[in-house]
Design an enzyme around this catalytic site. Sequence first.
Site, short mmCIF file in Angstrom:
data_model
loop_
_atom_site.label_atom_id
_atom_site.label_comp_id
_atom_site.label_asym_id
_atom_site.label_seq_id
_atom_site.Cartn_x
_atom_site.Cartn_y
_atom_site.Cartn_z
N ILE A 91 5.36 -2.43 -8.30
CA ILE A 91 3.49 -1.88 -8.84
C ILE A 91 3.75 -1.51 -9.91
CG2 ILE A 91 3.72 0.72 -8.69
CD1 ILE A 91 5.76 1.16 -6.07
N ASN A 106 -4.91 -6.41 -3.21
CA ASN A 106 -3.45 -6.58 -2.54
C ASN A 106 -3.81 -7.02 -0.79
OD1 ASN A 106 -0.71 -6.04 -2.45
ND2 ASN A 106 -1.03 -3.97 -1.69
N THR A 107 -2.64 -7.66 -0.40
CA THR A 107 -3.05 -8.09 0.61
C THR A 107 -0.83 -7.50 1.62
OG1 THR A 107 -2.92 -9.54 3.04
CG2 THR A 107 -2.10 -10.59 1.31
N HIS A 108 -1.47 -6.39 2.47
CA HIS A 108 -0.39 -5.63 3.01
C HIS A 108 0.33 -6.37 4.71
CE1 HIS A 108 2.10 -1.98 2.67
NE2 HIS A 108 1.80 -2.53 3.48
N ASP A 144 -0.13 0.96 -2.42
CA ASP A 144 -0.96 0.80 -0.85
C ASP A 144 -2.28 1.47 -0.63
OD1 ASP A 144 0.11 -1.35 -1.19
OD2 ASP A 144 1.89 -0.35 0.01
#
Length: 194
Positions: A91, A106-108, A144
């Site tokens: 983080i 960001n990819t989540h 996120d």
Amino acid sequence: MLSVVVLISGSGSNLLALLKAAENPLYPVKVVAVGSDKDAPGLEHAELFEVDTFIVEPSRFQDKEQWAKTLLANVLHHQPDLVVLAGFMKILPESFVKAFEGKLINTHPSLLPDFKGAHAVRDALQAGAKKTGVTIHYVDAGVDTGPVIVQQELTINEGESESELHERIKVIERALLVETIEKLALAKSAQEGN
Ligand code: GAR
């Protein structure tokens, strides 16, 4: 041309997809460096594509702020237009996020706001979700929580394991990431009147 620094912590399959896409001269993105918080296996992809790499390990610093400051300096050194977190599992503190406001994505592996955090695929299965997917979003100071750029849904198969589901998610994730970064590059050059 959009210059991109990618940060990873793992196998780097999303990074590899981006590096392969960027081999095409018509793809308007250049990966200028790849960074990690550890000696991640995915750094090998960068080396293979002769892209600069750097590792900034948290354990070498007194606290998170000092670590993030050094990470930030390494990223800034490459003067990217965009920073992409592709499986980066640390983080980032607000100081880092603020330095790249609107330039950090960001990819989540879930349909945010569902299943935030480091175990999104496991959490979706444990919750008995019928659907999950991928979210690509801007990063803000929360975990996120930043504005969503794009999402793609996937139906969870009966009896599917965490690794099977994550692999199916990653197949759509890699394509979506490549496509989304291309769109951001095209939007930036349209804005600049190129
Ligand atoms: C990806 O599925 C990414 O969404 C996830 O880690 C995987 C990395 O795969 N990230 C997170 O869970 C962040 N919360 P890769 O190393 O093969 O690209």
